[in-house]
Design a protein around this motif. Structure first.
Motif, PDB file in Angstrom:
ATOM      1  N   GLU A  65       0.820  -1.212   0.000  1.00 40.92           N
ATOM      2  CA  GLU A  65       0.000   0.000   0.000  1.00 40.92           C
ATOM      3  C   GLU A  65       0.854   1.262   0.000  1.00 40.92           C
ATOM      4  O   GLU A  65       0.566   2.229  -0.717  1.00 40.92           O
ATOM      5  N   ASP A  66       1.921   1.284   0.800  1.00 42.08           N
ATOM      6  CA  ASP A  66       2.796   2.456   0.838  1.00 42.08           C
ATOM      7  C   ASP A  66       3.417   2.711  -0.533  1.00 42.08           C
ATOM      8  O   ASP A  66       3.530   3.858  -0.974  1.00 42.08           O
ATOM      9  N   ALA A  67       3.822   1.646  -1.213  1.00 43.20           N
ATOM     10  CA  ALA A  67       4.422   1.796  -2.542  1.00 43.20           C
ATOM     11  C   ALA A  67       3.415   2.347  -3.544  1.00 43.20           C
ATOM     12  O   ALA A  67       3.751   3.203  -4.372  1.00 43.20           O
ATOM     13  N   LEU A  68       2.185   1.878  -3.469  1.00 43.43           N
ATOM     14  CA  LEU A  68       1.163   2.351  -4.396  1.00 43.43           C
ATOM     15  C   LEU A  68       0.848   3.824  -4.190  1.00 43.43           C
ATOM     16  O   LEU A  68       0.484   4.536  -5.135  1.00 43.43           O
ATOM     17  N   LYS A  69       0.974   4.300  -2.969  1.00 40.61           N
ATOM     18  CA  LYS A  69       0.737   5.715  -2.674  1.00 40.61           C
ATOM     19  C   LYS A  69       1.894   6.597  -3.124  1.00 40.61           C
ATOM     20  O   LYS A  69       1.695   7.752  -3.497  1.00 40.61           O
ATOM     21  N   GLU A  70       3.104   6.038  -3.111  1.00 38.64           N
ATOM     22  CA  GLU A  70       4.307   6.850  -3.298  1.00 38.64           C
ATOM     23  C   GLU A  70       4.824   6.890  -4.721  1.00 38.64           C
ATOM     24  O   GLU A  70       5.381   7.903  -5.165  1.00 38.64           O
ATOM     25  N   TYR A  71       4.655   5.815  -5.479  1.00 39.42           N
ATOM     26  CA  TYR A  71       5.322   5.702  -6.772  1.00 39.42           C
ATOM     27  C   TYR A  71       4.338   5.692  -7.935  1.00 39.42           C
ATOM     28  O   TYR A  71       3.170   5.320  -7.796  1.00 39.42           O
ATOM     29  N   ASP A  72       4.863   6.091  -9.081  1.00 38.91           N
ATOM     30  CA  ASP A  72       4.115   6.022 -10.331  1.00 38.91           C
ATOM     31  C   ASP A  72       4.691   4.869 -11.157  1.00 38.91           C
ATOM     32  O   ASP A  72       5.897   4.753 -11.308  1.00 38.91           O
ATOM     33  N   PHE A  73       3.841   4.028 -11.691  1.00 37.70           N
ATOM     34  CA  PHE A  73       4.295   2.819 -12.378  1.00 37.70           C
ATOM     35  C   PHE A  73       3.952   2.827 -13.862  1.00 37.70           C
ATOM     36  O   PHE A  73       3.892   1.781 -14.496  1.00 37.70           O
ATOM     37  N   SER A  74       3.771   4.022 -14.404  1.00 37.86           N
ATOM     38  CA  SER A  74       3.306   4.131 -15.786  1.00 37.86           C
ATOM     39  C   SER A  74       4.387   3.844 -16.820  1.00 37.86           C
ATOM     40  O   SER A  74       4.084   3.723 -18.004  1.00 37.86           O
ATOM     41  N   ASP A  75       5.645   3.725 -16.381  1.00 40.62           N
ATOM     42  CA  ASP A  75       6.735   3.523 -17.331  1.00 40.62           C
ATOM     43  C   ASP A  75       7.060   2.050 -17.566  1.00 40.62           C
ATOM     44  O   ASP A  75       8.083   1.726 -18.169  1.00 40.62           O
ATOM     45  N   ALA A  87      -5.603  -4.537  -4.131  1.00 35.22           N
ATOM     46  CA  ALA A  87      -4.934  -3.316  -3.681  1.00 35.22           C
ATOM     47  C   ALA A  87      -4.744  -2.337  -4.837  1.00 35.22           C
ATOM     48  O   ALA A  87      -4.944  -1.123  -4.683  1.00 35.22           O
ATOM     49  N   LEU A  88      -4.363  -2.845  -6.003  1.00 32.80           N
ATOM     50  CA  LEU A  88      -4.185  -1.966  -7.155  1.00 32.80           C
ATOM     51  C   LEU A  88      -5.500  -1.297  -7.536  1.00 32.80           C
ATOM     52  O   LEU A  88      -5.543  -0.084  -7.792  1.00 32.80           O
ATOM     53  N   LEU A  89      -6.573  -2.054  -7.567  1.00 30.07           N
ATOM     54  CA  LEU A  89      -7.872  -1.480  -7.923  1.00 30.07           C
ATOM     55  C   LEU A  89      -8.305  -0.421  -6.914  1.00 30.07           C
ATOM     56  O   LEU A  89      -8.912   0.595  -7.288  1.00 30.07           O
ATOM     57  N   GLU A  90      -8.004  -0.650  -5.645  1.00 35.62           N
ATOM     58  CA  GLU A  90      -8.344   0.334  -4.616  1.00 35.62           C
ATOM     59  C   GLU A  90      -7.627   1.651  -4.837  1.00 35.62           C
ATOM     60  O   GLU A  90      -8.088   2.705  -4.386  1.00 35.62           O
ATOM     61  N   HIS A  91      -6.498   1.611  -5.545  1.00 32.05           N
ATOM     62  CA  HIS A  91      -5.731   2.823  -5.840  1.00 32.05           C
ATOM     63  C   HIS A  91      -5.885   3.237  -7.302  1.00 32.05           C
ATOM     64  O   HIS A  91      -5.042   3.960  -7.843  1.00 32.05           O
ATOM     65  N   GLN A  92      -6.960   2.773  -7.926  1.00 30.28           N
ATOM     66  CA  GLN A  92      -7.300   3.140  -9.307  1.00 30.28           C
ATOM     67  C   GLN A  92      -6.191   2.785 -10.295  1.00 30.28           C
ATOM     68  O   GLN A  92      -5.927   3.512 -11.257  1.00 30.28           O
ATOM     69  N   ILE A  93      -5.530   1.669 -10.045  1.00 33.46           N
ATOM     70  CA  ILE A  93      -4.506   1.165 -10.958  1.00 33.46           C
ATOM     71  C   ILE A  93      -5.009  -0.148 -11.557  1.00 33.46           C
ATOM     72  O   ILE A  93      -5.336  -1.080 -10.818  1.00 33.46           O
ATOM     73  N   ILE A  94      -5.082  -0.208 -12.872  1.00 34.27           N
ATOM     74  CA  ILE A  94      -5.506  -1.430 -13.547  1.00 34.27           C
ATOM     75  C   ILE A  94      -4.262  -2.161 -14.033  1.00 34.27           C
ATOM     76  O   ILE A  94      -3.490  -1.615 -14.827  1.00 34.27           O
ATOM     77  N   PRO A  95      -4.026  -3.369 -13.571  1.00 32.20           N
ATOM     78  CA  PRO A  95      -2.851  -4.112 -14.056  1.00 32.20           C
ATOM     79  C   PRO A  95      -3.007  -4.497 -15.519  1.00 32.20           C
ATOM     80  O   PRO A  95      -4.129  -4.622 -16.023  1.00 32.20           O
ATOM     81  N   ASP A 108     -12.941  -8.922  -7.784  1.00 30.95           N
ATOM     82  CA  ASP A 108     -11.882  -8.018  -8.224  1.00 30.95           C
ATOM     83  C   ASP A 108     -11.132  -8.601  -9.414  1.00 30.95           C
ATOM     84  O   ASP A 108     -10.716  -7.866 -10.316  1.00 30.95           O
ATOM     85  N   LEU A 109     -10.938  -9.917  -9.425  1.00 33.39           N
ATOM     86  CA  LEU A 109     -10.297 -10.558 -10.572  1.00 33.39           C
ATOM     87  C   LEU A 109     -11.162 -10.383 -11.817  1.00 33.39           C
ATOM     88  O   LEU A 109     -10.651 -10.068 -12.900  1.00 33.39           O
ATOM     89  N   ILE A 110     -12.466 -10.558 -11.675  1.00 32.38           N
ATOM     90  CA  ILE A 110     -13.371 -10.382 -12.810  1.00 32.38           C
ATOM     91  C   ILE A 110     -13.351  -8.929 -13.284  1.00 32.38           C
ATOM     92  O   ILE A 110     -13.314  -8.650 -14.490  1.00 32.38           O
ATOM     93  N   ARG A 111     -13.348  -8.003 -12.340  1.00 29.95           N
ATOM     94  CA  ARG A 111     -13.298  -6.575 -12.702  1.00 29.95           C
ATOM     95  C   ARG A 111     -12.019  -6.253 -13.462  1.00 29.95           C
ATOM     96  O   ARG A 111     -12.048  -5.587 -14.494  1.00 29.95           O
ATOM     97  N   ALA A 112     -10.898  -6.737 -12.970  1.00 28.55           N
ATOM     98  CA  ALA A 112      -9.619  -6.464 -13.636  1.00 28.55           C
ATOM     99  C   ALA A 112      -9.558  -7.095 -15.012  1.00 28.55           C
ATOM    100  O   ALA A 112      -8.938  -6.545 -15.936  1.00 28.55           O
ATOM    101  N   SER A 113     -10.213  -8.239 -15.186  1.00 26.09           N
ATOM    102  CA  SER A 113     -10.131  -8.964 -16.452  1.00 26.09           C
ATOM    103  C   SER A 113     -10.753  -8.206 -17.618  1.00 26.09           C
ATOM    104  O   SER A 113     -10.523  -8.555 -18.774  1.00 26.09           O
ATOM    105  N   GLY A 114     -11.524  -7.162 -17.312  1.00 28.55           N
ATOM    106  CA  GLY A 114     -12.084  -6.348 -18.382  1.00 28.55           C
ATOM    107  C   GLY A 114     -11.018  -5.643 -19.201  1.00 28.55           C
ATOM    108  O   GLY A 114     -11.237  -5.335 -20.384  1.00 28.55           O
ATOM    109  N   ARG A 115      -9.844  -5.421 -18.561  1.00 27.88           N
ATOM    110  CA  ARG A 115      -8.743  -4.752 -19.265  1.00 27.88           C
ATOM    111  C   ARG A 115      -7.428  -5.509 -19.172  1.00 27.88           C
ATOM    112  O   ARG A 115      -6.508  -5.245 -19.948  1.00 27.88           O
ATOM    113  N   ALA A 116      -7.325  -6.427 -18.237  1.00 29.47           N
ATOM    114  CA  ALA A 116      -6.075  -7.165 -18.038  1.00 29.47           C
ATOM    115  C   ALA A 116      -6.157  -8.552 -18.665  1.00 29.47           C
ATOM    116  O   ALA A 116      -7.228  -9.148 -18.755  1.00 29.47           O
TER     117      ALA A 116
END
Length: 229
Positions: A65-75, A87-95, A108-116
């Motif tokens: 959780e601390d990492a998700l708050k602190e870092y950007d993973f867009s690269d 945890a990723l979905l809670e922070h609006q990050i779609i894997p 949550d797995l089903i929700r993520a599967s829409g894009r992952a």
């Protein structure tokens, strides 16, 4: 990791964890049959197209959780290991990819599967859950035993270290492990029934020990640079 290399680890895991090789093989065959019937599977070469040189692999450790708050993973490409998806979905990050044996929060797995892309793992203890893959639009199947045409085995045991082995197999140059913890504390996202971080139980401690050993093997023998965030 080739099957011949993985086999020595697998035999130890089966022996020490008390697993059934026959059950693992039945699960592999079942996953294959479901994916072929549902026609929602892809092959490894299709998955390779979305892998960037840098890959972030997210585990469900208490420091996630601390990492998700602190870092950007867009690269880089984002691969979530099962429960870390929540945890990723809670922070609006779609894997981009989710590696799962269907042990996380299914909604949550089903929700993520829409894009992952879902990388679903078959083993002897999750045969009853495998029909859930019909809810996922795109699936790559993996197993613990010998690979079976569309069902792959890239090495790795837990969702987290298997995700790292997957990234290596798909050509990542740099693998950054986020939310990995081998101190004996289990993150609250690891299991759907957990409400807080908790001390690892005996089976979990054994799994974490294998995961740590396998990641060290990958660091020593793989091509990608592996670091912990």
């Amino acid at each position: 990791m080739k099957w011949e290399e993985w086999k020595q680890f697998y035999e130890r895991i089966v022996r020490e964890m008390g697993y059934s090789v026959k059950a693992d093989r039945r699960s592999t065959e079942l996953l294959r049959a479901i994916l072929i019937e549902n026609d929602n599977y892809i092959i490894k070469e299709e998955l390779e197209t979305i892998i960037m040189e840098k890959v972030y692999v997210f585990g469900a450790g208490p420091n996630l959780e601390d990492a998700l708050k602190e870092y950007d993973f867009s690269d880089g490409t984002k691969i979530a290991a099962d429960g870390a998806t929540t945890a990723l979905l809670e922070h609006q990050i779609i894997p981009d990819i989710v590696v799962t044996d269907l042990d996380g929060r299914i909604q949550d797995l089903i929700r993520a599967s829409g894009r992952a892309i879902m990388v679903v793992h078959a083993h002897g203890d999750n045969m009853d859950k495998l029909p859930l893959v019909t809810n996922f639009p795109v699936v790559l199947g993996t197993c613990q035993t010998e690979p079976l045409d569309i069902i792959y085995n890239f090495g790795g045991f837990t969702d987290g270290d298997r995700a790292a082995f997957l990234a290596e197999e798909l050509g990542a140059r740099e693998i950054i492990l986020v939310g990995f913890d081998f101190s004996g504390l289990v993150g609250k996202w690891s299991k759907p029934w957990l409400r807080q971080h908790t001390t690892a139980w005996e089976e979990k401690r054994k799994k974490l020990s294998f995961a740590r050993e396998l990641l060290q093997w990958l660091k020593d023998n793989g091509k990608a640079k592996i670091t912990f965030l």
